[in-house]
Motif scaffolding. Sequence first.
Motif, PDB file in Angstrom:
ATOM      1  N   VAL A  84       4.428   0.548   6.119  1.00 48.60           N
ATOM      2  CA  VAL A  84       5.862   0.248   6.114  1.00 48.60           C
ATOM      3  C   VAL A  84       6.701   1.521   6.216  1.00 48.60           C
ATOM      4  CG1 VAL A  84       7.750  -0.707   4.733  1.00 48.60           C
ATOM      5  CG2 VAL A  84       5.561  -1.912   4.827  1.00 48.60           C
ATOM      6  N   PHE A  85       6.306   2.556   5.467  1.00 46.09           N
ATOM      7  CA  PHE A  85       7.153   3.753   5.342  1.00 46.09           C
ATOM      8  C   PHE A  85       6.645   4.958   6.129  1.00 46.09           C
ATOM      9  CE2 PHE A  85       7.825   1.769   0.990  1.00 46.09           C
ATOM     10  CZ  PHE A  85       9.070   1.256   1.291  1.00 46.09           C
ATOM     11  N   GLY A  86       5.393   4.928   6.556  1.00 39.45           N
ATOM     12  CA  GLY A  86       4.789   6.117   7.136  1.00 39.45           C
ATOM     13  C   GLY A  86       4.071   6.916   6.062  1.00 39.45           C
ATOM     14  N   ALA A  87       3.344   7.937   6.492  1.00 38.85           N
ATOM     15  CA  ALA A  87       2.444   8.666   5.586  1.00 38.85           C
ATOM     16  C   ALA A  87       3.163   9.634   4.662  1.00 38.85           C
ATOM     17  CB  ALA A  87       1.403   9.419   6.404  1.00 38.85           C
ATOM     18  N   GLU A  88       4.430   9.952   4.950  1.00 41.02           N
ATOM     19  CA  GLU A  88       5.129  10.967   4.148  1.00 41.02           C
ATOM     20  C   GLU A  88       6.354  10.349   3.484  1.00 41.02           C
ATOM     21  OE1 GLU A  88       5.800  14.080   6.952  1.00 41.02           O
ATOM     22  OE2 GLU A  88       3.756  14.873   6.755  1.00 41.02           O
ATOM     23  N   LYS A 105       3.357   8.294  -4.653  1.00 35.25           N
ATOM     24  CA  LYS A 105       3.117   7.628  -5.935  1.00 35.25           C
ATOM     25  C   LYS A 105       1.775   6.911  -5.925  1.00 35.25           C
ATOM     26  CE  LYS A 105       6.758   6.542  -7.947  1.00 35.25           C
ATOM     27  NZ  LYS A 105       8.099   5.965  -8.063  1.00 35.25           N
ATOM     28  N   SER A 106       1.464   6.251  -4.806  1.00 34.30           N
ATOM     29  CA  SER A 106       0.176   5.566  -4.707  1.00 34.30           C
ATOM     30  C   SER A 106      -0.989   6.552  -4.744  1.00 34.30           C
ATOM     31  CB  SER A 106       0.122   4.718  -3.433  1.00 34.30           C
ATOM     32  OG  SER A 106       0.855   3.525  -3.588  1.00 34.30           O
ATOM     33  N   HIS A 107      -0.839   7.685  -4.069  1.00 39.85           N
ATOM     34  CA  HIS A 107      -1.897   8.706  -4.134  1.00 39.85           C
ATOM     35  C   HIS A 107      -2.116   9.157  -5.584  1.00 39.85           C
ATOM     36  CE1 HIS A 107      -2.923   9.244   0.036  1.00 39.85           C
ATOM     37  NE2 HIS A 107      -1.681   9.484   0.392  1.00 39.85           N
ATOM     38  N   ASN A 108      -1.042   9.358  -6.323  1.00 42.90           N
ATOM     39  CA  ASN A 108      -1.200   9.761  -7.717  1.00 42.90           C
ATOM     40  C   ASN A 108      -1.859   8.662  -8.551  1.00 42.90           C
ATOM     41  OD1 ASN A 108      -0.419  12.442  -8.176  1.00 42.90           O
ATOM     42  ND2 ASN A 108       1.757  11.938  -8.065  1.00 42.90           N
ATOM     43  N   HIS A 163      -4.333  13.713  -5.720  1.00 45.92           N
ATOM     44  CA  HIS A 163      -3.165  14.353  -6.352  1.00 45.92           C
ATOM     45  C   HIS A 163      -2.594  15.460  -5.459  1.00 45.92           C
ATOM     46  CE1 HIS A 163      -3.448  12.047  -9.952  1.00 45.92           C
ATOM     47  NE2 HIS A 163      -4.579  12.570 -10.365  1.00 45.92           N
ATOM     48  N   GLN A 164      -3.458  16.157  -4.745  1.00 49.17           N
ATOM     49  CA  GLN A 164      -2.981  17.197  -3.827  1.00 49.17           C
ATOM     50  C   GLN A 164      -2.224  16.580  -2.653  1.00 49.17           C
ATOM     51  OE1 GLN A 164      -6.779  19.113  -3.193  1.00 49.17           O
ATOM     52  NE2 GLN A 164      -6.292  20.793  -4.592  1.00 49.17           N
ATOM     53  N   GLN A 165      -2.685  15.424  -2.171  1.00 49.86           N
ATOM     54  CA  GLN A 165      -1.943  14.724  -1.113  1.00 49.86           C
ATOM     55  C   GLN A 165      -0.561  14.308  -1.612  1.00 49.86           C
ATOM     56  OE1 GLN A 165      -5.467  12.052   0.081  1.00 49.86           O
ATOM     57  NE2 GLN A 165      -4.192  11.984   1.897  1.00 49.86           N
ATOM     58  N   ALA A 166      -0.517  13.807  -2.839  1.00 52.00           N
ATOM     59  CA  ALA A 166       0.771  13.426  -3.427  1.00 52.00           C
ATOM     60  C   ALA A 166       1.699  14.629  -3.496  1.00 52.00           C
ATOM     61  CB  ALA A 166       0.563  12.840  -4.819  1.00 52.00           C
ATOM     62  N   LEU A 167       1.173  15.749  -3.954  1.00 52.18           N
ATOM     63  CA  LEU A 167       1.980  16.967  -4.081  1.00 52.18           C
ATOM     64  C   LEU A 167       2.522  17.415  -2.723  1.00 52.18           C
ATOM     65  CD1 LEU A 167       3.043  19.372  -5.740  1.00 52.18           C
ATOM     66  CD2 LEU A 167       0.843  20.503  -5.307  1.00 52.18           C
TER      67      LEU A 167
END
Length: 217
Positions: A140-144, A150-153, A172-176
Amino acid sequence: LAQHRQALAIREKVFGAEHPDVARSHNNIGSVLQAQGNLPEALIQHRQALAILEKVFGVEHPHVARSCGNIGSVLEAQGNLPEALAQHRQALAIWEKVFGAEHPEVALSHNNIGSVLQAQGNLPEALTQHQQALAIREKVFGAEHPGVAKSHNNIGSVLRDQGNLPEALLQHQQALAIQEKVFGAEHPDVATSHNNIGGVLQAQGNLPEALTQYRQA
């Protein structure tokens, strides 16, 4: 709280006790009471809102789904996890029926269900729920997007509880990375991700890098 109670009194006088705006005031009051830690009274307010909304709109309406989610949130905070799970599942069923399987509200319900399941110790199912939320949000929103971060975390948190520290760290690094791109380096969500990364590194025994992450947070 006083302002929302005044709004409620006016709406009840103008519209009567069973009107969507009256329900909205009950929900607002419930949200403030929850923030104050008055969970029993918050639950009463949200249940009053739900009763009105079901009577006005029927049991399969977005407003009803939102009230179910509110009730689930309070019940989770009270530690009543089975009933919280039932409320969030009810919300999910309504959202999916109204909007289909790929909608932000559906993702949010998957997220809420995942959080309760994680608290119950049902980590495999919690992981599935958070992964479903991630897939919807990315589509829906794209990867960024902050919701994707939030989901990655959330996924990282479950993986850490499962003992899968390398994959938890990656999540967590992807979320960051997303949060720094969207918000810049100085944002509360960025701090949360640094803290999450620090926790995983500490669990891995990498104390110098864990300390660096905590200091950045």
